[in-house]
Design an enzyme around this catalytic site. Structure first.
Site, PDB file in Angstrom:
ATOM      1  N   GLU A  91       4.696 -25.774  19.612  1.00 39.40           N
ATOM      2  CA  GLU A  91       5.575 -24.592  19.575  1.00 39.40           C
ATOM      3  C   GLU A  91       6.735 -24.874  20.531  1.00 39.40           C
ATOM      4  O   GLU A  91       6.516 -25.061  21.740  1.00 39.40           O
ATOM      5  CB  GLU A  91       4.837 -23.307  20.012  1.00 39.40           C
ATOM      6  N   ASP A  93       8.385 -25.343  26.912  1.00 33.78           N
ATOM      7  CA  ASP A  93       9.527 -24.526  27.346  1.00 33.78           C
ATOM      8  C   ASP A  93       9.971 -25.067  28.707  1.00 33.78           C
ATOM      9  O   ASP A  93       9.233 -25.789  29.364  1.00 33.78           O
ATOM     10  CB  ASP A  93       9.126 -23.044  27.475  1.00 33.78           C
ATOM     11  N   ASP A 146      17.114 -19.943  21.234  1.00 33.66           N
ATOM     12  CA  ASP A 146      18.479 -19.468  21.506  1.00 33.66           C
ATOM     13  C   ASP A 146      19.363 -19.962  20.354  1.00 33.66           C
ATOM     14  O   ASP A 146      19.347 -21.152  20.045  1.00 33.66           O
ATOM     15  CB  ASP A 146      18.962 -20.038  22.850  1.00 33.66           C
ATOM     16  N   LYS A 177      27.908 -21.427  19.796  1.00 35.63           N
ATOM     17  CA  LYS A 177      29.075 -22.283  20.066  1.00 35.63           C
ATOM     18  C   LYS A 177      28.720 -23.754  20.237  1.00 35.63           C
ATOM     19  O   LYS A 177      29.583 -24.603  20.238  1.00 35.63           O
ATOM     20  CB  LYS A 177      29.782 -21.786  21.331  1.00 35.63           C
ATOM     21  N   ASP A 213      15.661 -14.120  14.798  1.00 34.70           N
ATOM     22  CA  ASP A 213      16.400 -12.894  14.485  1.00 34.70           C
ATOM     23  C   ASP A 213      17.851 -13.240  14.137  1.00 34.70           C
ATOM     24  O   ASP A 213      18.613 -12.352  13.767  1.00 34.70           O
ATOM     25  CB  ASP A 213      16.418 -11.969  15.711  1.00 34.70           C
TER      26      ASP A 213
HETATM   27  C1  LIG Z   1      14.780 -16.362  23.260  1.00 36.40           C
HETATM   28  S1  LIG Z   1      13.524 -17.198  24.112  1.00 36.40           S
HETATM   29  C2  LIG Z   1      12.131 -17.092  23.021  1.00 36.40           C
HETATM   30  C3  LIG Z   1      10.810 -17.298  23.746  1.00 36.40           C
HETATM   31  C4  LIG Z   1       9.570 -17.064  22.869  1.00 36.40           C
HETATM   32  N1  LIG Z   1       9.474 -18.014  21.801  1.00 36.40           N
HETATM   33  C5  LIG Z   1       9.587 -15.669  22.310  1.00 36.40           C
HETATM   34  O1  LIG Z   1       9.831 -15.523  21.102  1.00 36.40           O
HETATM   35  O2  LIG Z   1       9.358 -14.721  23.081  1.00 36.40           O
HETATM   36  C6  LIG Z   1      13.996 -18.895  23.927  1.00 36.40           C
HETATM   37  C7  LIG Z   1      13.167 -19.831  24.764  1.00 36.40           C
HETATM   38  O3  LIG Z   1      13.520 -21.168  24.471  1.00 36.40           O
HETATM   39  C8  LIG Z   1      13.563 -21.890  25.687  1.00 36.40           C
HETATM   40  N2  LIG Z   1      14.483 -23.013  25.466  1.00 36.40           N
HETATM   41  C9  LIG Z   1      15.687 -22.972  24.852  1.00 36.40           C
HETATM   42  N3  LIG Z   1      16.240 -24.191  24.804  1.00 36.40           N
HETATM   43  C10 LIG Z   1      15.353 -25.024  25.418  1.00 36.40           C
HETATM   44  C11 LIG Z   1      15.346 -26.415  25.686  1.00 36.40           C
HETATM   45  N4  LIG Z   1      16.355 -27.220  25.308  1.00 36.40           N
HETATM   46  N5  LIG Z   1      14.279 -26.940  26.304  1.00 36.40           N
HETATM   47  C12 LIG Z   1      13.241 -26.140  26.698  1.00 36.40           C
HETATM   48  N6  LIG Z   1      13.195 -24.822  26.461  1.00 36.40           N
HETATM   49  C13 LIG Z   1      14.238 -24.267  25.832  1.00 36.40           C
HETATM   50  C14 LIG Z   1      14.035 -20.902  26.728  1.00 36.40           C
HETATM   51  O4  LIG Z   1      13.651 -21.285  28.031  1.00 36.40           O
HETATM   52  C15 LIG Z   1      13.365 -19.618  26.259  1.00 36.40           C
HETATM   53  O5  LIG Z   1      12.109 -19.392  26.882  1.00 36.40           O
END
Ligand SMILES: C[S@@+](CC[C@H](N)C(=O)[O-])C[C@H]1O[C@@H](n2cnc3c(N)ncnc32)[C@H](O)[C@@H]1O
Length: 241
Positions: free
Chosen positions: A51, A76, A125, A129, A159
């Site tokens: 995941e 993460d 995320d 951009k 989303d």
């Molecule tokens: C919007 S949150 C979603 C977290 C979880 N999946 C949820 O739905 O509640 C996006 C997560 O992706 C992680 N993330 C984004 N880009 C990342 C990267 N390049 N390496 C590690 N983690 C990343 C962020 O730290 C964050 O916890």
């Protein structure tokens, strides 16, 4: 930094199911578990599912509880969020799940060819951009191909309609990928009521739902890197933001 976060970071160090190598330990270097997650960590030969951007690890935990014949690894960069997933797994004695704190940009350092059978990407995320930072960009898909089994399945729950459409377009253009399912609103289609895995709700999903945003889902298979060229890589950031 808040006291609670510091306490979690400290507790993380004692968790046997959380791996948090430093940037220097895995930048252009293999993690000691690469190719050995089954033998060293899970002590069985069941398929391993990732995941990505797992946050508090809701999907990893839910899947591990439902599917005892598979192993799950949530990844993460945020230590305080991973604390929740790792702690719950220990408290509830869920042994077929582990967590890695790292930038996903370094993921090739963690897994050997064909070591992984499936990937879930949950509410990443959308990076409107910065295409190269999207977890479904060709740059990342090429990384995943280094360790996925041929025909491996990737799921994207988001989303962000632009990210959903962007990913679908890549899947449809890339010869090595096949679109299996595409749903632009899992509550309208009823999918969230019929598929127990789609019904799992993450921390962020609850927030997006409370804002009235439709939740989308894509499922596709991936086999080869035919069809899409990627730009040269930049050195990833080393620090947790
Ligand atoms: C919007 S949150 C979603 C977290 C979880 N999946 C949820 O739905 O509640 C996006 C997560 O992706 C992680 N993330 C984004 N880009 C990342 C990267 N390049 N390496 C590690 N983690 C990343 C962020 O730290 C964050 O916890």
């Amino acid at each position: 930094m808040g006291k609670n976060k510091l306490r979690r970071f400290e507790e993380n160090k004692s968790f046997p199911n959380l791996f948090q190598p430093s940037f220097a330990e895995v930048y252009q270097k293999d993690h000691p578990n690469k190719g050995c997650w089954s033998r060293k960590v899970f002590k069985n030969n069941f398929p391993i599912v990732l995941e990505l951007g797992c946050g508090k690890g809701e999907y990893s935990l839910a899947m591990a509880q439902r599917e005892s014949d598979k192993n799950f690894i949530g990844i993460d960069i945020k230590g305080a969020r991973l604390w929740r997933g790792a702690k719950t797994a220990l408290e509830e004695k869920i042994e077929n799940v582990a967590f890695i704190r790292t930038r996903i940009d370094l993921i090739e350092s963690f897994f050997a060819p064909k070591e992984i059978s499936e990937i879930w990407i949950t509410f990443p995320d959308p990076q409107p951009k910065k295409e190269k930072k999207r977890l479904t960009s060709p740059a990342f898909l090429n990384k995943y191909l280094t360790f996925l089994q041929p025909g491996a399945i990737i799921h994207l729950k988001t989303d962000s309609r632009p990210l959903h459409d962007y990913t679908r377009q890549i899947v449809e253009e890339w010869e090595g990928m096949r679109l299996l399912e595409a749903d632009t609103n899992i509550s309208l289609s009823g999918r969230q009521n019929t598929d127990p895995l789609i019904a799992v709700r993450t921390f962020y999903e609850e927030i997006f739902l409370s804002e009235g945003k439709p939740i989308t889902y894509l499922k596709f298979s991936i086999s080869t890197r035919q069809g899409i060229a990627t730009l040269p890589e930049e050195k990833p950031e080393s620090e947790e933001s």
